[in-house]
Design a protein around this motif. Structure first.
Motif, PDB file in Angstrom:
ATOM      1  N   TYR A 172     -40.269 -33.151 -28.577  1.00  0.00           N
ATOM      2  CA  TYR A 172     -39.506 -33.359 -27.349  1.00  0.00           C
ATOM      3  C   TYR A 172     -40.391 -33.303 -26.103  1.00  0.00           C
ATOM      4  CZ  TYR A 172     -35.446 -32.823 -30.342  1.00  0.00           C
ATOM      5  OH  TYR A 172     -34.505 -32.989 -31.338  1.00  0.00           O
ATOM      6  N   GLY A 173     -41.694 -33.441 -26.300  1.00  0.00           N
ATOM      7  CA  GLY A 173     -42.615 -33.496 -25.171  1.00  0.00           C
ATOM      8  C   GLY A 173     -42.815 -32.178 -24.463  1.00  0.00           C
ATOM      9  N   LEU A 174     -42.632 -31.061 -25.181  1.00  0.00           N
ATOM     10  CA  LEU A 174     -42.729 -29.738 -24.568  1.00  0.00           C
ATOM     11  C   LEU A 174     -43.852 -28.892 -25.168  1.00  0.00           C
ATOM     12  CD1 LEU A 174     -38.903 -28.950 -24.482  1.00  0.00           C
ATOM     13  CD2 LEU A 174     -40.329 -29.434 -22.497  1.00  0.00           C
ATOM     14  N   ASP A 175     -44.707 -29.492 -25.974  1.00  0.00           N
ATOM     15  CA  ASP A 175     -45.725 -28.726 -26.682  1.00  0.00           C
ATOM     16  C   ASP A 175     -46.719 -28.050 -25.739  1.00  0.00           C
ATOM     17  OD1 ASP A 175     -46.191 -31.626 -26.486  1.00  0.00           O
ATOM     18  OD2 ASP A 175     -48.222 -31.136 -27.120  1.00  0.00           O
ATOM     19  N   THR A 176     -46.939 -28.645 -24.577  1.00  0.00           N
ATOM     20  CA  THR A 176     -47.894 -28.051 -23.630  1.00  0.00           C
ATOM     21  C   THR A 176     -47.362 -26.761 -23.008  1.00  0.00           C
ATOM     22  OG1 THR A 176     -47.033 -29.391 -21.803  1.00  0.00           O
ATOM     23  CG2 THR A 176     -48.890 -30.290 -23.049  1.00  0.00           C
ATOM     24  N   LYS A 177     -46.080 -26.502 -23.167  1.00  0.00           N
ATOM     25  CA  LYS A 177     -45.475 -25.297 -22.597  1.00  0.00           C
ATOM     26  C   LYS A 177     -45.443 -24.131 -23.583  1.00  0.00           C
ATOM     27  CE  LYS A 177     -42.501 -27.921 -19.418  1.00  0.00           C
ATOM     28  NZ  LYS A 177     -43.057 -27.410 -18.139  1.00  0.00           N
ATOM     29  N   VAL A 178     -45.834 -24.354 -24.843  1.00  0.00           N
ATOM     30  CA  VAL A 178     -45.772 -23.315 -25.861  1.00  0.00           C
ATOM     31  C   VAL A 178     -46.928 -22.339 -25.699  1.00  0.00           C
ATOM     32  CG1 VAL A 178     -45.779 -22.831 -28.342  1.00  0.00           C
ATOM     33  CG2 VAL A 178     -44.594 -24.857 -27.475  1.00  0.00           C
ATOM     34  N   ARG A 179     -46.590 -21.039 -25.680  1.00  0.00           N
ATOM     35  CA  ARG A 179     -47.575 -19.984 -25.530  1.00  0.00           C
ATOM     36  C   ARG A 179     -47.319 -18.892 -26.570  1.00  0.00           C
ATOM     37  NH1 ARG A 179     -48.657 -23.458 -22.480  1.00  0.00           N
ATOM     38  NH2 ARG A 179     -49.147 -23.386 -20.234  1.00  0.00           N
ATOM     39  N   SER A 180     -48.337 -18.103 -26.827  1.00  0.00           N
ATOM     40  CA  SER A 180     -48.160 -16.900 -27.641  1.00  0.00           C
ATOM     41  C   SER A 180     -47.536 -15.808 -26.779  1.00  0.00           C
ATOM     42  CB  SER A 180     -49.504 -16.416 -28.188  1.00  0.00           C
ATOM     43  OG  SER A 180     -50.056 -17.374 -29.073  1.00  0.00           O
ATOM     44  N   SER A 181     -46.922 -14.840 -27.423  1.00  0.00           N
ATOM     45  CA  SER A 181     -46.339 -13.708 -26.703  1.00  0.00           C
ATOM     46  C   SER A 181     -47.431 -12.912 -25.997  1.00  0.00           C
ATOM     47  CB  SER A 181     -45.589 -12.806 -27.683  1.00  0.00           C
ATOM     48  OG  SER A 181     -45.193 -11.606 -27.055  1.00  0.00           O
ATOM     49  N   GLU A 182     -47.058 -12.313 -24.875  1.00  0.00           N
ATOM     50  CA  GLU A 182     -47.997 -11.448 -24.144  1.00  0.00           C
ATOM     51  C   GLU A 182     -48.053 -10.048 -24.732  1.00  0.00           C
ATOM     52  OE1 GLU A 182     -45.164  -9.583 -20.626  1.00  0.00           O
ATOM     53  OE2 GLU A 182     -46.055 -11.564 -20.312  1.00  0.00           O
ATOM     54  N   ILE A 183     -47.146  -9.762 -25.691  1.00  0.00           N
ATOM     55  CA  ILE A 183     -47.047  -8.416 -26.246  1.00  0.00           C
ATOM     56  C   ILE A 183     -48.055  -8.235 -27.376  1.00  0.00           C
ATOM     57  CG2 ILE A 183     -45.556  -6.780 -27.463  1.00  0.00           C
ATOM     58  CD1 ILE A 183     -43.179  -8.031 -26.033  1.00  0.00           C
ATOM     59  N   GLU A 184     -48.903  -7.223 -27.262  1.00  0.00           N
ATOM     60  CA  GLU A 184     -49.850  -6.859 -28.322  1.00  0.00           C
ATOM     61  C   GLU A 184     -49.126  -5.996 -29.359  1.00  0.00           C
ATOM     62  OE1 GLU A 184     -52.975  -7.492 -28.961  1.00  0.00           O
ATOM     63  OE2 GLU A 184     -53.667  -8.554 -27.171  1.00  0.00           O
ATOM     64  N   MET A 185     -49.258  -6.348 -30.627  1.00  0.00           N
ATOM     65  CA  MET A 185     -48.581  -5.602 -31.688  1.00  0.00           C
ATOM     66  C   MET A 185     -49.470  -4.543 -32.330  1.00  0.00           C
ATOM     67  SD  MET A 185     -45.644  -6.673 -31.397  1.00  0.00           S
ATOM     68  CE  MET A 185     -44.981  -5.684 -32.724  1.00  0.00           C
ATOM     69  N   HIS A 186     -50.786  -4.639 -32.117  1.00  0.00           N
ATOM     70  CA  HIS A 186     -51.706  -3.656 -32.695  1.00  0.00           C
ATOM     71  C   HIS A 186     -52.764  -3.311 -31.649  1.00  0.00           C
ATOM     72  CE1 HIS A 186     -49.980  -4.306 -36.677  1.00  0.00           C
ATOM     73  NE2 HIS A 186     -50.082  -5.599 -36.440  1.00  0.00           N
TER      74      HIS A 186
END
Length: 262
Positions: free
Chosen positions: A220-234
């Motif tokens: 849907y032309g939105l791939d450039t907006k995908v990011r990883s979470s800012e939350i560190e899990m370890h």
């Protein structure tokens, strides 16, 4: 603290529907799980104030109507309004919330959050011809009551303090009672390219799910907006302590610094 950012946490199924429909879902106020949603009063003081206010309004506007009948008429009107009131709920914060991931995604490992701005959402909705459109934060109050003859919109922007952790920001509109039939919800067409600042993948997700979200967004032309979470899990570093017993009053600690990736 004031923030311009708003977040909406979604399961992968709801995220897929959002992309397919290119529309925001506004839920009917009467379909919310909170039984106090759109209610006339709550809290001991709230109920007392409601009765007092209704008594005064009945004397002014009741045309000699019995107080109980006057209140019943008003409450029926409010419930009819609630059935035709539609709301989109967002979390207002500068950052992601680990609690929101766990509360609003059935499976936190399969969740997505969309990030936008209040003014951007306003711009997307204000040209849709929505009746009585309002966007503002929810107030969390221990006592609430309807203060006017015609129920004001504050009834849909007020919740009990036990929900304060939600930091909720709402977009709200109402259909005309006479000309429309109530629905469970309404879809409002929007431009996701313009609305969305970012699409973030759950911090609990594995790489396969991240790839799935990226592929779906790309469609849907939105791939450039995908990011990883800012939350560190370890933690990047951790301390391991080995305790060796040397008798009843003795122990020896061996500290080892473990650095991830080292």
């Amino acid at each position: 603290m004031h923030t311009e950012f708003i977040w909406r946490y979604l399961d992968i199924e709801k995220f897929s529907m959002l992309l397919e429909q290119q529309a925001l879902f506004f839920c009917s106020a009467k379909r919310f799980e909170d039984p106090f949603e759109g209610e006339f009063a709550w809290g001991r003081i709230g109920y007392e104030k409601f009765i007092e206010t209704q008594r005064k309004l009945c004397a002014t506007h009741g045309a000699n109507m019995d107080l109980d009948m006057f209140m019943a008429f008003n409450l029926k009107t409010l419930r009819e309004i609630s059935e035709r009131t539609y709301i989109s709920c967002w979390h207002s914060s500068e950052h992601e919330s680990e609690a929101m991931w766990k509360l609003y995604c059935k499976n936190p490992a399969k969740g997505i959050v969309i990030k936008s701005k209040k003014k951007t959402l306003q711009a997307q909705l204000e040209n849709k011809g929505l009746n009585k459109l309002q966007l503002k934060p929810v107030k969390y109050v221990p006592n609430f009551w309807i203060k006017q003859y015609n129920p004001e919109s504050d009834v849909f922007f007020s919740k009990r303090p036990s929900f304060e952790y939600e930091k909720e920001f709402r977009a709200f509109f109402q259909d005309d009672i006479v000309s429309t039939s109530p629905a469970n919800g309404k879809l409002i067409q929007i431009s996701l390219v313009d609305l969305l600042e970012e699409i973030r993948v759950s911090p609990f997700a594995d790489q396969n799910f991240k790839n799935e979200v990226l592929e779906l967004s790309e469609r849907y032309g939105l791939d450039t907006k995908v990011r990883s979470s800012e939350i560190e899990m370890h933690p990047i570093m951790s301390v391991v302590e080995n305790i060796i017993a040397q008798g009843p009053n003795w122990y020896q600690s061996t500290i080892r610094l473990a650095v991830r990736g080292a």
